[in-house]
Design a protein around this motif. Sequence first.
Motif, PDB file in Angstrom:
ATOM      1  N   GLN A  47       0.826  -1.205   0.000  1.00  9.65           N
ATOM      2  CA  GLN A  47       0.000   0.000   0.000  1.00  9.65           C
ATOM      3  C   GLN A  47       0.862   1.258   0.000  1.00  9.65           C
ATOM      4  N   TRP A  48       1.998   1.187   0.676  1.00  8.77           N
ATOM      5  CA  TRP A  48       2.890   2.339   0.741  1.00  8.77           C
ATOM      6  C   TRP A  48       3.305   2.805  -0.650  1.00  8.77           C
ATOM      7  N   LEU A  49       3.781   1.882  -1.487  1.00  8.64           N
ATOM      8  CA  LEU A  49       4.311   2.266  -2.797  1.00  8.64           C
ATOM      9  C   LEU A  49       3.411   1.812  -3.942  1.00  8.64           C
ATOM     10  N   THR A  50       2.119   1.756  -3.694  1.00  6.69           N
ATOM     11  CA  THR A  50       1.181   1.405  -4.756  1.00  6.69           C
ATOM     12  C   THR A  50       1.333   2.325  -5.960  1.00  6.69           C
ATOM     13  N   PHE A  51       1.475   3.618  -5.716  1.00 11.94           N
ATOM     14  CA  PHE A  51       1.377   4.612  -6.783  1.00 11.94           C
ATOM     15  C   PHE A  51       2.724   5.026  -7.365  1.00 11.94           C
ATOM     16  N   TRP A 156      10.114 -14.884  20.788  1.00 12.56           N
ATOM     17  CA  TRP A 156       9.617 -16.210  20.415  1.00 12.56           C
ATOM     18  C   TRP A 156      10.695 -17.155  19.884  1.00 12.56           C
ATOM     19  N   PHE A 157      11.873 -16.662  19.531  1.00 10.90           N
ATOM     20  CA  PHE A 157      12.861 -17.510  18.866  1.00 10.90           C
ATOM     21  C   PHE A 157      14.123 -17.638  19.711  1.00 10.90           C
ATOM     22  N   PRO A 158      14.755 -18.834  19.700  1.00  7.74           N
ATOM     23  CA  PRO A 158      16.019 -19.019  20.430  1.00  7.74           C
ATOM     24  C   PRO A 158      17.129 -18.201  19.792  1.00  7.74           C
ATOM     25  N   ASP A 159      18.242 -18.048  20.529  1.00 11.27           N
ATOM     26  CA  ASP A 159      19.285 -17.137  20.072  1.00 11.27           C
ATOM     27  C   ASP A 159      19.916 -17.554  18.747  1.00 11.27           C
ATOM     28  N   ASN A 160      19.886 -18.849  18.405  1.00 14.23           N
ATOM     29  CA  ASN A 160      20.477 -19.298  17.139  1.00 14.23           C
ATOM     30  C   ASN A 160      19.520 -19.157  15.962  1.00 14.23           C
ATOM     31  N   GLN A 161      18.312 -18.610  16.202  1.00 12.70           N
ATOM     32  CA  GLN A 161      17.343 -18.383  15.124  1.00 12.70           C
ATOM     33  C   GLN A 161      16.895 -16.921  15.047  1.00 12.70           C
ATOM     34  N   ARG A 162      17.363 -16.092  15.968  1.00 12.53           N
ATOM     35  CA  ARG A 162      16.855 -14.721  16.042  1.00 12.53           C
ATOM     36  C   ARG A 162      17.132 -13.916  14.786  1.00 12.53           C
ATOM     37  N   ALA A 163      18.397 -13.916  14.324  1.00  8.54           N
ATOM     38  CA  ALA A 163      18.736 -13.118  13.138  1.00  8.54           C
ATOM     39  C   ALA A 163      17.984 -13.620  11.910  1.00  8.54           C
ATOM     40  N   THR A 164      17.820 -14.945  11.812  1.00  8.91           N
ATOM     41  CA  THR A 164      17.089 -15.509  10.673  1.00  8.91           C
ATOM     42  C   THR A 164      15.612 -15.123  10.727  1.00  8.91           C
ATOM     43  N   ALA A 165      15.003 -15.218  11.917  1.00 10.71           N
ATOM     44  CA  ALA A 165      13.594 -14.841  12.059  1.00 10.71           C
ATOM     45  C   ALA A 165      13.401 -13.362  11.763  1.00 10.71           C
ATOM     46  N   ASN A 166      14.316 -12.541  12.265  1.00 14.30           N
ATOM     47  CA  ASN A 166      14.250 -11.105  11.996  1.00 14.30           C
ATOM     48  C   ASN A 166      14.397 -10.831  10.512  1.00 14.30           C
ATOM     49  N   MET A 167      15.302 -11.585   9.869  1.00 15.34           N
ATOM     50  CA  MET A 167      15.506 -11.422   8.424  1.00 15.34           C
ATOM     51  C   MET A 167      14.234 -11.771   7.659  1.00 15.34           C
ATOM     52  N   ILE A 168      13.601 -12.896   8.007  1.00 13.94           N
ATOM     53  CA  ILE A 168      12.389 -13.324   7.290  1.00 13.94           C
ATOM     54  C   ILE A 168      11.282 -12.283   7.424  1.00 13.94           C
ATOM     55  N   ALA A 169      11.047 -11.825   8.664  1.00 11.43           N
ATOM     56  CA  ALA A 169       9.970 -10.856   8.882  1.00 11.43           C
ATOM     57  C   ALA A 169      10.302  -9.504   8.269  1.00 11.43           C
ATOM     58  N   SER A 170      11.566  -9.070   8.400  1.00 10.81           N
ATOM     59  CA  SER A 170      11.948  -7.766   7.864  1.00 10.81           C
ATOM     60  C   SER A 170      11.913  -7.752   6.344  1.00 10.81           C
ATOM     61  N   MET A 171      12.330  -8.847   5.705  1.00 11.73           N
ATOM     62  CA  MET A 171      12.377  -8.890   4.243  1.00 11.73           C
ATOM     63  C   MET A 171      10.998  -9.045   3.609  1.00 11.73           C
ATOM     64  N   SER A 172       9.982  -9.344   4.429  1.00 13.05           N
ATOM     65  CA  SER A 172       8.627  -9.361   3.878  1.00 13.05           C
ATOM     66  C   SER A 172       8.193  -7.958   3.485  1.00 13.05           C
ATOM     67  N   ASN A 173       8.781  -6.944   4.134  1.00  9.82           N
ATOM     68  CA  ASN A 173       8.461  -5.565   3.765  1.00  9.82           C
ATOM     69  C   ASN A 173       8.951  -5.234   2.359  1.00  9.82           C
ATOM     70  N   PRO A 174      10.223  -5.488   2.029  1.00  5.18           N
ATOM     71  CA  PRO A 174      10.641  -5.258   0.634  1.00  5.18           C
ATOM     72  C   PRO A 174       9.973  -6.181  -0.365  1.00  5.18           C
ATOM     73  N   LEU A 175       9.521  -7.360   0.065  1.00  5.83           N
ATOM     74  CA  LEU A 175       8.756  -8.210  -0.853  1.00  5.83           C
ATOM     75  C   LEU A 175       7.465  -7.518  -1.268  1.00  5.83           C
ATOM     76  N   GLY A 176       6.855  -6.805  -0.305  1.00  3.36           N
ATOM     77  CA  GLY A 176       5.674  -6.008  -0.655  1.00  3.36           C
ATOM     78  C   GLY A 176       6.005  -4.932  -1.664  1.00  3.36           C
ATOM     79  N   LEU A 177       7.177  -4.309  -1.496  1.00  2.70           N
ATOM     80  CA  LEU A 177       7.625  -3.317  -2.475  1.00  2.70           C
ATOM     81  C   LEU A 177       7.840  -3.958  -3.840  1.00  2.70           C
ATOM     82  N   LEU A 178       8.365  -5.195  -3.817  1.00  4.40           N
ATOM     83  CA  LEU A 178       8.558  -5.941  -5.071  1.00  4.40           C
ATOM     84  C   LEU A 178       7.227  -6.153  -5.781  1.00  4.40           C
ATOM     85  N   PHE A 179       6.239  -6.634  -5.039  1.00  4.54           N
ATOM     86  CA  PHE A 179       4.926  -6.874  -5.640  1.00  4.54           C
ATOM     87  C   PHE A 179       4.330  -5.572  -6.173  1.00  4.54           C
ATOM     88  N   ALA A 180       4.523  -4.465  -5.427  1.00  6.64           N
ATOM     89  CA  ALA A 180       3.996  -3.179  -5.894  1.00  6.64           C
ATOM     90  C   ALA A 180       4.685  -2.744  -7.187  1.00  6.64           C
TER      91      ALA A 180
END
Length: 480
Positions: A47-51, A156-180
């Motif tokens: 929605q941010w970069l729809t236009f 919610w995630f153990p220390d050996n998964q934190r950066a990966t979980a953060n990466m997955i959730a954070s990169m969903s934002n640019p994926l939205g930009l990709l779709f836009a």
Amino acid sequence: MDNGALHTQNRAERSPALRKAGEFRSYRRRWFILSVACLLNCSNSMQWLTFAPVADLTAEGLHVSLDQVNWLSLVYMVVAIPLSLISTWMLDTLGLRLTLILGSWLNMVGSVMRVVGVLSFVPGWALFPVVMAGQTLGAVAQPLVIFSPTKLAALWFPDNQRATANMIASMSNPLGLLFANILSPLIISKTSNLFILLLTYAIPAIVVCFLATVGIRESVPPTPPSAGAETSSSEPFFQGIKLLMKNKAYLILLVCFGSGIAIFTCFFTLLEQILCIKGYTNDFAGVCGALFIVFGVIGAAFLGLFVDKTKKFTEATKINICLTSLACTAFAVVTQMRDQKALIGVVCALFGLFGFSIYPVSMELSVECSYPVGEATSAGLIFISGQIQSIIYTEILQALTKKLADSPGSMCAAGGDDNLSWKVPVLVMAGLCCASACCFVIFFHTDYRRLRAEADAAADASRTETEQMLRREADDYMDT
């Protein structure tokens, strides 16, 4: 009291025992919550970069100027600045569940309002105000949504998964930009209909609102996954802000990475306008934005896994930010050339590979250098810095454009009056990127406070277990 706040209170009461016993546990439901957060981030960024990828055609459809269309994106930054502190307070105080559900509802209502704004019964003068109102609601939702990955990974995630979980959730934002960047030019080129475009983006917003409302039942798991999760948000909100303002390493990250966020925002907001004057179509601008994001997600995946294993947050960030400044400089040069689609595409891909990939790692780094301040607070202030600098950079770059009397081959649909030279602005953008990179590499140094606290907790647990074992052996010996 909210379930999240209640769990946090109970956890704080039993955390010393947990530290001694090492009773940490991960729950499978964390993947569902992560999925909802990803979908919500993706929907909001769409929605941010729809236009932006179809700025010229949007200006024609809403009967406004290109500058007004740019404000459909800039409103996200303007609204985020005053609301971000409230959002970080909500995440650290009221909990993840309430924040995500509220964000999903604001996102959904805003998307529906945008659809209503372009219906046939709406008078021409009201088209832009109604659509802007919908964008504003989405902008209110953005800080609630975009601050959640770091908090979710920590709780919610153990220390050996934190950066990966953060990466997955954070990169969903640019994926939205990709779709836009892909969907907006595609839908407009096929239908020339803003209603179909906005309805397409409203459907996922409605779905994720339902999933968040029904599926997220609690803010924190019954048992924390790590020692760091036990003391999450251990500092009061305003006390945490005071600590951050005295933290030299954090302040450097605040300014330098905020500048990086601003540069990427300018890239997406102005990409179509930068390229169309040189004869490149909206579809090609969408492809360039897509390449930027796809390679950024790929880079983030590898970098997240690397950092999870090595914990080299600072080294990874410094190397990538230097490579990003080189890619930004190359972008400023090649976008002034005509008939160089392949070269521009490669540069955009490299810009994303090096630049976007450091976003989740930098968010984790902000937590490491500011612990025990709450994750949402440390990440949220960086986002606020990025939004403030985004507005400043965007306005400066637009002010530096120069009207062209003649622009043969221009693909800008708005006509000659809006044919602008972007040569000086893109060079200034590259200069800002290089300056922030140099500042970060030279001045940023920090200790990993959260990792050290977890190591100390593990050592305490091991020492306690050893003492208990020796005591039992001594008791057995005395009995015999």
